[in-house]
Design an enzyme around this catalytic site. Structure first.
Site, short mmCIF file in Angstrom:
data_model
loop_
_atom_site.label_atom_id
_atom_site.label_comp_id
_atom_site.label_asym_id
_atom_site.label_seq_id
_atom_site.Cartn_x
_atom_site.Cartn_y
_atom_site.Cartn_z
N ASP A 1 46.08 -28.09 67.67
CA ASP A 1 47.02 -28.49 66.62
C ASP A 1 47.82 -27.31 66.08
O ASP A 1 47.45 -26.15 66.24
CB ASP A 1 46.28 -29.20 65.48
CG ASP A 1 45.14 -28.36 64.91
OD1 ASP A 1 44.50 -27.61 65.66
OD2 ASP A 1 44.88 -28.46 63.69
N GLU B 1 42.01 -28.87 63.96
CA GLU B 1 41.16 -27.83 63.39
C GLU B 1 41.64 -27.41 62.02
O GLU B 1 40.85 -27.00 61.18
CB GLU B 1 41.13 -26.62 64.34
CG GLU B 1 40.14 -25.53 63.92
CD GLU B 1 40.65 -24.58 62.85
OE1 GLU B 1 39.85 -24.11 62.02
OE2 GLU B 1 41.88 -24.31 62.81
#
Length: 396
Positions: free
Chosen positions: A82, A140
């Site tokens: 991400d 995350e």
């Protein structure tokens, strides 16, 4: 030639592809929990390599399974995929094409690294002992994070050990670090809303000043760490936001404080939570103010297994030399790799990616963040080296 020795040569040959993959991802970032296109692109690459994959694991996560031709352990390697809600301010050909979103923490490099590892292992199945399970994890950056959902979805079922790497610009290229035990902190966030009684600035005795209450909390809450936490157990409590009032002659009725707590062990962590809530309640009661308090529990601390950290210090010198292999200090930054380490033994490691010569001088989460792309080669070789060192010790 064993896999460990073969890896460095093969990864060097794959490096131009790694750069290409990383730069594609950097140009097309997606936020936590929204990595649909990123996940599809990764899955396509893994299929091209011939990997067996599961998609939609814990959200947009992917698990690639590579089974070797020889018996052996199941070893998991993880990358996060991400990006962050930051406008890319770099002037380069691979700058983000998505306004307000960029890979400002190196996750694009982590993903490219794990893709190279997938290709390497898939091309060398006949020499591989056991199974390598490659985890491409979403989300995350935002709690509750993607790791916990991937664990719940079975990503670690049957796994013997798990390793992860973070490209780290505070470390210079050509170095790596880790440590046994608590490595990265837990990170929790709290919000305190105070409601007093508004009034005229010249008549304070007729009001309950929420700014006075908030100020008392800002000062007093610091005593939790200084007077309640064992000084040998590191912890931080920070008030990062204090919002109240509108003008000079009105006593503010409402006040809001926001802060964070960082700690390295669960006993200290939840003692701070208890003391914080208690202090807020008693302080507001003393001033006659109402309040609401909310603690958002974030990631647990990253705690490396002692034996697997020792493995790092055996493997890393072969790649970084003795002087480039460093014992890290504990750092008050959080990482949801912690959830994997709650389930399985393993080790999280930093690989140096800083280099002034290529502009890799900005901190993580900075709008001009970048890293020395050569660090991806080092990361891939380190992860493969850790896996093969473990496999050699646990061959059936």
């Amino acid at each position: 030639m064993g896999l460990g020795a073969l890896a460095e040569k093969t990864v060097a040959e794959l490096y131009p592809e790694m750069v290409k993959w990383r730069r594609h991802l950097h140009q097309h970032p997606e936020l936590s929990f929204l990595e649909k296109e990123t996940s599809s692109w990764i899955a396509e690459k893994l299929r091209e390599f011939g990997c067996e994959i599961r998609t939609g694991v814990g959200g947009h996560g992917i698990v690639a399974v590579i089974k070797g031709g020889l018996p052996g352990p199941v070893i998991a390697l993880r990358a996060d995929i991400d990006a962050l809600p930051i406008q890319d301010e770099k002037e380069c050909e691979y700058a983000s094409k998505t306004p307000g979103i960029m890979h400002a923490c190196g996750h694009d490099g982590h993903t490219a690294t794990l893709l190279a590892i997938a290709r390497f292992y898939n091309e060398n199945r006949d020499k591989l002992s056991g199974e390598r399970r490659l985890i491409f994890q979403p989300a995350e950056e935002v709690t509750p994070g993607g790791a916990i959902e991937m664990v719940r979805a079975g990503a670690l079922d049957g796994v013997d050990v798990v390793y992860g790497v973070h490209l780290w610009t505070p470390l210079p290229y050509g170095s790596a670090s880790s440590k046994p035990g608590a490595f990265m902190s837990a990170a929790d966030e709290f919000v305190i809303d105070i409601e007093g009684k508004g009034g005229h600035g010249g008549l304070p005795h007729n009001a309950v000043d929420s700014i006075i209450v908030g100020s008392a909390l800002v000062q007093g809450l610091q005593s939790i760490v200084s007077r309640n936490v064992n000084p040998l157990h590191p912890a931080v409590l920070t008030i990062g936001s204090f919002q109240a009032g509108t003008t000079n002659n009105i006593i503010a009725e409402k006040c809001q404080l926001k802060g964070t707590v960082r700690s390295f062990d669960e006993t200290t962590r939840f003692m701070i939570h208890y003391r914080l809530e208690t202090f807020v309640r008693h302080t507001c009661d003393m001033y006659g103010a109402k309040h609401s308090y909310h603690m958002r529990v974030g990631y647990p601390p990253v705690v490396n297994d002692d034996k697997e950290a020792a493995r790092f210090f055996a493997v890393a010198p072969t790649l970084f030399g003795e002087t480039g292999t460093l014992e890290a200090e504990a750092i008050t930054v959080a990482e949801d790799f912690s959830y994997y380490l709650l389930e399985k033994p393993g080790c999280f490691m930093f690989v140096g990616a800083g280099n002034p010569d290529c502009g890799a001088v900005y901190s993580h989460h900075h709008p001009k963040f970048d890293f020395d792309e050569r660090a991806m080669k080092k990361s891939a070789a380190l992860l493969i080296g850790m896996a093969e060192h473990y496999a050699s010790e646990h061959a059936e």
